[in-house]
Design a protein around this motif. Structure first.
Motif, PDB file in Angstrom:
ATOM      1  N   GLY A  95       0.853  -1.260   0.080  1.00 52.06           N
ATOM      2  CA  GLY A  95       0.094  -0.167   0.089  1.00 52.06           C
ATOM      3  C   GLY A  95       0.749   1.517   0.006  1.00 52.06           C
ATOM      4  N   VAL A  96       2.096   1.445   0.772  1.00 55.00           N
ATOM      5  CA  VAL A  96       2.766   2.246   0.821  1.00 55.00           C
ATOM      6  C   VAL A  96       3.245   2.858  -0.817  1.00 55.00           C
ATOM      7  CG1 VAL A  96       5.007   3.361   1.662  1.00 55.00           C
ATOM      8  CG2 VAL A  96       3.860   1.663   2.829  1.00 55.00           C
ATOM      9  N   LEU A  97       3.298   2.138  -1.553  1.00 55.06           N
ATOM     10  CA  LEU A  97       3.937   2.272  -3.111  1.00 55.06           C
ATOM     11  C   LEU A  97       2.657   2.770  -3.693  1.00 55.06           C
ATOM     12  CD1 LEU A  97       6.176   1.986  -4.875  1.00 55.06           C
ATOM     13  CD2 LEU A  97       5.348  -0.417  -5.336  1.00 55.06           C
ATOM     14  N   LYS A  98       1.681   2.097  -3.405  1.00 52.15           N
ATOM     15  CA  LYS A  98       0.248   2.311  -4.251  1.00 52.15           C
ATOM     16  C   LYS A  98      -0.265   3.798  -4.203  1.00 52.15           C
ATOM     17  CE  LYS A  98      -1.552  -2.495  -4.394  1.00 52.15           C
ATOM     18  NZ  LYS A  98      -2.328  -3.208  -3.772  1.00 52.15           N
ATOM     19  N   LYS A  99       0.204   4.344  -2.914  1.00 53.19           N
ATOM     20  CA  LYS A  99      -0.379   5.841  -2.721  1.00 53.19           C
ATOM     21  C   LYS A  99       0.468   6.707  -3.649  1.00 53.19           C
ATOM     22  CE  LYS A  99      -1.941   5.500   2.133  1.00 53.19           C
ATOM     23  NZ  LYS A  99      -1.513   5.431   3.582  1.00 53.19           N
ATOM     24  N   LEU A 100       1.647   6.164  -4.077  1.00 54.36           N
ATOM     25  CA  LEU A 100       2.362   7.213  -4.785  1.00 54.36           C
ATOM     26  C   LEU A 100       1.874   7.188  -6.364  1.00 54.36           C
ATOM     27  CD1 LEU A 100       5.931   6.147  -4.289  1.00 54.36           C
ATOM     28  CD2 LEU A 100       5.039   7.894  -3.279  1.00 54.36           C
ATOM     29  N   PHE A 101       1.240   6.197  -6.576  1.00 52.84           N
ATOM     30  CA  PHE A 101       0.549   6.017  -7.886  1.00 52.84           C
ATOM     31  C   PHE A 101      -0.739   6.322  -7.953  1.00 52.84           C
ATOM     32  CE2 PHE A 101       4.777   4.049  -8.624  1.00 52.84           C
ATOM     33  CZ  PHE A 101       5.193   4.548  -9.907  1.00 52.84           C
ATOM     34  N   ASN A 102      -1.079   7.386  -7.500  1.00 52.89           N
ATOM     35  CA  ASN A 102      -2.915   7.501  -7.317  1.00 52.89           C
ATOM     36  C   ASN A 102      -3.300   8.244  -8.808  1.00 52.89           C
ATOM     37  OD1 ASN A 102      -5.248   7.713  -6.784  1.00 52.89           O
ATOM     38  ND2 ASN A 102      -4.825   8.275  -4.615  1.00 52.89           N
ATOM     39  N   PHE A 103      -3.577   7.185  -9.575  1.00 46.41           N
ATOM     40  CA  PHE A 103      -4.118   7.712 -10.933  1.00 46.41           C
ATOM     41  C   PHE A 103      -5.381   8.566 -10.892  1.00 46.41           C
ATOM     42  CE2 PHE A 103      -1.727   3.820 -12.793  1.00 46.41           C
ATOM     43  CZ  PHE A 103      -0.485   4.655 -12.839  1.00 46.41           C
ATOM     44  N   LYS A 104      -6.146   8.062  -9.820  1.00 41.81           N
ATOM     45  CA  LYS A 104      -7.609   8.669  -9.640  1.00 41.81           C
ATOM     46  C   LYS A 104      -7.680  10.371  -9.653  1.00 41.81           C
ATOM     47  CE  LYS A 104      -9.511   4.977  -7.102  1.00 41.81           C
ATOM     48  NZ  LYS A 104      -9.706   4.491  -5.988  1.00 41.81           N
ATOM     49  N   TYR A 105      -6.324  10.792  -9.405  1.00 45.23           N
ATOM     50  CA  TYR A 105      -6.167  12.360  -9.423  1.00 45.23           C
ATOM     51  C   TYR A 105      -6.189  12.954 -10.867  1.00 45.23           C
ATOM     52  CZ  TYR A 105      -5.316  11.847  -4.326  1.00 45.23           C
ATOM     53  OH  TYR A 105      -5.252  11.744  -3.129  1.00 45.23           O
TER      54      TYR A 105
END
Length: 308
Positions: A95-105
């Motif tokens: 999850g720590v990594l997924k937060k960096l790649f937040n494509f929803k923004y």
């Protein structure tokens, strides 16, 4: 035989429960018990409440071991086994990594390499230690675990087990398309789940009859990003710190909702060749992949399930 339906929002997802029984009173009671069981698991596992077991484990990352209930200890043990099986493609510490790649923004920007490298220091199922006396230790500072990739499946399996213990000969638990079913519909026909058409998610491309099995789909037809002429999915490979090449959807059928949930994520990360190679080695596990060009790729034995 009576059947009753309930739609509700739990664990951040839309749940539909279909209970069957000899009387309406029995089906109503089963629905109520199903909802309270999912709520119990949500309170146990959520990352949005500081008193949850997950939050307590994360608060001690890099520090002392945390004693936890047997149920959560066993769940983490099974998560680590799936991580080993998938060579790290499924990892509850990603999850720590997924937060960096937040494509929803809307204004998504590719993270800096230093940020990715830093996040990668906090990731790795091999740093989740299962110790004696039901204790868990996250060995690295900044590590975080979450059960987003497996929690709904675990909850569905628990509701099914409760209903069967109560004598239910059939039922359905559907968490936003991740579906567990056993027995038959009240009319005697099989429960069915549709695989969405990649160009029109409201239409079914295939129908799978589901009997005593669980179906989970990982995929989002909208979420991808292009970089250097390559389309990347919103799924991140926790081993590389990088989004995976774009696949439209992966659907996994297996005896357990928890396993289907985790493997759908893992196969998306592993890609069609490696992912199907794994699935074909697992008993009673089947898979359908729709790639970026709408090609439908099926595991060896899915034909006995798939109907056009």
């Amino acid at each position: 035989m009576h059947s009753s339906k309930l739609h509700t929002r739990l664990m951040g997802s839309d749940f539909e429960l279909i209970a069957t029984g000899a009387t309406e009173a029995i089906t109503a009671r089963r629905l109520e018990e199903g909802v309270s069981e999912i709520q119990r698991i949500e309170a146990l596992l959520t990352v949005f409440n500081e008193s949850s077991i997950t939050a307590q484990i994360n608060a001690q990352a890099g520090g002392a071991p945390v004693p936890i209930p047997s149920e959560v200890y066993q769940l983490i043990h099974r998560c680590n086994k799936i991580s080993t099986l998938t060579q790290g493609a499924f990892d509850i510490s990603a999850g720590v990594l997924k937060k960096l790649f937040n494509f929803k923004y809307e204004h998504f920007t590719w993270p800096e390499k230093t940020a990715i490298d830093q996040a990668m220091q906090c990731i790795g199922f091999q740093h989740i230690a299962l110790l004696n006396n039901q204790c868990i230790q996250l060995k690295r500072n900044g590590m975080r675990i979450d059960f987003g990739g497996i929690g709904k499946g675990y909850a569905a399996d628990r509701v099914k087990a409760r209903w069967i213990a109560d004598g239910a000969t059939s039922g359905v638990i559907n968490a936003s398309g991740d579906l567990t079913a056993w027995g038959t519909q009240p009319d005697g026909g099989p429960w069915k789940v549709g695989i969405a058409h990649p160009d029109d998610p409201r239409k079914a491309l295939l129908w799978l009859p589901v009997n005593n099995a669980s179906v989970a789909t990982s995929g989002n037809y909208e979420q991808y990003v292009e970089r250097g002429g390559i389309r990347y999915s919103h799924n991140i490979d926790p081993r590389k710190g990088w989004p995976v090449p774009y696949i439209k959807s992966v659907t996994v059928v297996s005896p357990s909702a928890e396993l289907s949930d985790a493997l759908a994520t893992a196969v998306t990360v592993m890609g069609p060749v490696v992912g199907l190679d794994l699935v074909n080695q697992l008993p009673d596990v089947h898979c359908i992949i729709i790639d970026g060009r709408n090609k439908v790729i099926q595991s060896d034995n899915i034909q006995i399930h798939a109907k056009g």
